[in-house]
Design a protein around this motif. Structure first.
Motif, PDB file in Angstrom:
ATOM      1  N   TYR A 135       0.714  -1.221   0.191  1.00  0.00           N
ATOM      2  CA  TYR A 135       0.006  -0.114  -0.041  1.00  0.00           C
ATOM      3  C   TYR A 135       0.859   1.299  -0.136  1.00  0.00           C
ATOM      4  N   GLN A 136       1.808   1.181   0.808  1.00  0.00           N
ATOM      5  CA  GLN A 136       2.702   2.458   0.891  1.00  0.00           C
ATOM      6  C   GLN A 136       3.378   2.851  -0.575  1.00  0.00           C
ATOM      7  N   TYR A 137       3.324   1.908  -1.509  1.00  0.00           N
ATOM      8  CA  TYR A 137       3.933   2.201  -2.861  1.00  0.00           C
ATOM      9  C   TYR A 137       2.760   2.546  -3.817  1.00  0.00           C
ATOM     10  N   LYS A 138       1.506   2.467  -3.454  1.00  0.00           N
ATOM     11  CA  LYS A 138       0.333   2.581  -4.471  1.00  0.00           C
ATOM     12  C   LYS A 138       0.301   3.743  -5.029  1.00  0.00           C
ATOM     13  N   ASP A 139       0.065   5.070  -4.276  1.00  0.00           N
ATOM     14  CA  ASP A 139      -0.039   6.156  -4.997  1.00  0.00           C
ATOM     15  C   ASP A 139       1.363   6.696  -5.875  1.00  0.00           C
ATOM     16  N   MET A 140       2.263   6.377  -5.408  1.00  0.00           N
ATOM     17  CA  MET A 140       3.453   6.617  -6.023  1.00  0.00           C
ATOM     18  C   MET A 140       3.750   5.802  -7.220  1.00  0.00           C
ATOM     19  N   THR A 141       3.462   4.537  -7.297  1.00  0.00           N
ATOM     20  CA  THR A 141       3.239   3.917  -8.554  1.00  0.00           C
ATOM     21  C   THR A 141       2.190   4.514  -9.663  1.00  0.00           C
ATOM     22  N   LEU A 142       1.124   4.676  -9.088  1.00  0.00           N
ATOM     23  CA  LEU A 142       0.102   5.118 -10.069  1.00  0.00           C
ATOM     24  C   LEU A 142       0.590   6.555 -10.615  1.00  0.00           C
ATOM     25  N   ALA A 143       1.118   7.353  -9.949  1.00  0.00           N
ATOM     26  CA  ALA A 143       1.502   8.655 -10.168  1.00  0.00           C
ATOM     27  C   ALA A 143       2.769   8.798 -11.277  1.00  0.00           C
ATOM     28  N   ILE A 144       3.751   7.709 -11.078  1.00  0.00           N
ATOM     29  CA  ILE A 144       4.822   7.582 -12.032  1.00  0.00           C
ATOM     30  C   ILE A 144       4.303   6.996 -13.291  1.00  0.00           C
ATOM     31  N   LEU A 145       3.385   6.182 -13.298  1.00  0.00           N
ATOM     32  CA  LEU A 145       2.894   5.311 -14.504  1.00  0.00           C
ATOM     33  C   LEU A 145       2.068   6.316 -15.512  1.00  0.00           C
ATOM     34  N   LYS A 146       1.222   7.203 -14.767  1.00  0.00           N
ATOM     35  CA  LYS A 146       0.428   8.163 -15.599  1.00  0.00           C
ATOM     36  C   LYS A 146       1.191   9.232 -16.123  1.00  0.00           C
ATOM     37  N   GLN A 147       2.202   9.778 -15.370  1.00  0.00           N
ATOM     38  CA  GLN A 147       3.082  10.688 -16.150  1.00  0.00           C
ATOM     39  C   GLN A 147       4.008  10.081 -17.288  1.00  0.00           C
ATOM     40  N   LEU A 148       4.445   8.940 -17.064  1.00  0.00           N
ATOM     41  CA  LEU A 148       5.283   8.241 -17.936  1.00  0.00           C
ATOM     42  C   LEU A 148       4.148   7.862 -19.332  1.00  0.00           C
ATOM     43  N   LEU A 149       3.204   7.179 -18.946  1.00  0.00           N
ATOM     44  CA  LEU A 149       2.540   6.950 -20.194  1.00  0.00           C
ATOM     45  C   LEU A 149       1.892   7.970 -20.998  1.00  0.00           C
ATOM     46  N   LEU A 150       1.780   9.498 -20.448  1.00  0.00           N
ATOM     47  CA  LEU A 150       1.389  10.328 -21.241  1.00  0.00           C
ATOM     48  C   LEU A 150       2.428  10.979 -22.268  1.00  0.00           C
ATOM     49  N   GLU A 151       3.660  10.545 -21.913  1.00  0.00           N
ATOM     50  CA  GLU A 151       4.800  11.128 -22.776  1.00  0.00           C
ATOM     51  C   GLU A 151       4.503  10.379 -24.339  1.00  0.00           C
TER      52      GLU A 151
END
Length: 321
Positions: free
Chosen positions: A252-268
């Motif tokens: 759980y401690q990594y969930k929000d960070m994981t989603l934030a990284i992926l959402k930014q990366l996959l918008l490139e």
């Protein structure tokens, strides 16, 4: 007074899908009957564990230390220590097996051998193979049964940058070998196509924490930069090979960070049009409905769909213990 809850607009669709699945299951009854008839200690062990929370926690603790135990007396002693705990709800058969006075005795060695064999067999139900050749045999068997797959590598808990780099290299090699084998596979329409369009027949699953040894919410920017650089390499190679990539969720401690990284990366721009990607959400989290709605809005902004895999969630025992 009981409030009236209106029927979900998806209820009819859900029931229709359930009927289709039930019908398919009945058609495959002989296969499931065969599996049921082969139920052994490993199956019983898993069934008992899933039905008894105390047993489940202690059994998983025992399994965690099992690879480091070098002798049958050691295994027998640990077996008694973990499963003999008063919080553990033991079935009669297993309770009788633990009723030995000396771990070095014959009953102790029999108990150690029986449980070790069951645990090893249980592990092989979820591990496709220790080599790529074993993995390919498992995959080809699944494809004959019209089942598709996604493969992930064990050992993702990296603690050094050398391990993280090695993990990336192993994934690049895995995708290359799977893709080379896939070129020889005959098409199975039920799993290789959707609405007449081809689907990637090689799929891998990855965890972001495996690509950077210092992945930490306390250093969100640094973690994002290092992980994103390595994920870009993975995605470029996956595109060349025609492989799909799913991003698994973790603690759980990594969930929000994981989603934030992926959402930014996959918008490139380089990755924005990719539809051969997926993100996993865990159903046992209260946040998941909000996260799913947020992903839907993000996907609209992105302009291209991606897969969302809904899984039960595998971290409950760890997080509550």
């Amino acid at each position: 007074m009981v409030a009236h809850v209106p029927a979900s607009p998806y209820e009819d669709q859900t029931q229709a899908i359930a009927r289709q699945l039930l019908s398919a299951t009945r058609e495959s009854r002989s296969f499931f009957a065969q599996m049921r008839d082969q139920m052994r200690w490993d199956d019983k062990l898993l069934a008992w564990a899933m039905g008894n929370p105390g047993l489940r926690v202690q059994l998983f603790r025992f399994i965690d230390c099992l690879p480091s135990l070098r002798s049958k007396p050691e295994i027998a002693r640990h077996l008694q220590e973990y499963l003999g705990d008063k919080t553990v709800e033991l079935p009669t058969a297993l309770k009788g097996m633990l009723n030995f006075a000396n771990p070095d005795s014959m009953p102790g060695q029999i108990a150690a051998t029986t449980v070790s064999t069951a645990v090893e067999t249980l592990a092989h139900k979820y591990i496709a193979g220790e080599t790529i050749q074993q993995v390919l045999k498992t995959i080809e068997r699944l494809r004959k049964e019209k089942m598709t797959f996604t493969v992930d590598l064990l050992g993702e808990a990296v603690i050094t940058e050398a391990e993280a780099k090695s993990y990336l290299d192993r994934y690049l090699e895995l995708m290359a070998q799977l893709s080379a084998a896939a070129n020889r596979w005959s098409t199975v329409p039920q799993i290789d196509q959707a609405e007449g369009e081809p689907l990637p027949n090689v799929q891998v699953s990855v965890k972001l924490t495996a690509f950077y040894s210092q992945f930490d919410p306390l250093d969100e920017q640094g973690s994002q930069e290092r992980v994103s650089d390595r994920i870009r390499l993975l995605l470029r190679r996956a595109k060349e090979l025609g492989a799909a990539v799913h991003f698994d969720m973790e603690q759980y401690q990594y969930k929000d960070m994981t989603l934030a990284i992926l959402k930014q990366l996959l918008l490139e721009e380089e990755f924005r049009t990719r539809t051969d990607l997926g993100i996993t959400l865990q159903a046992y989290l209260r946040d998941s409905l909000h996260d799913l709605k947020d992903l839907i809005e993000w996907a609209k902004q992105r302009g291209n769909p991606l897969t969302v895999r809904l899984v039960k969630g595998a971290y409950w025992d760890q997080e509550t213990t």
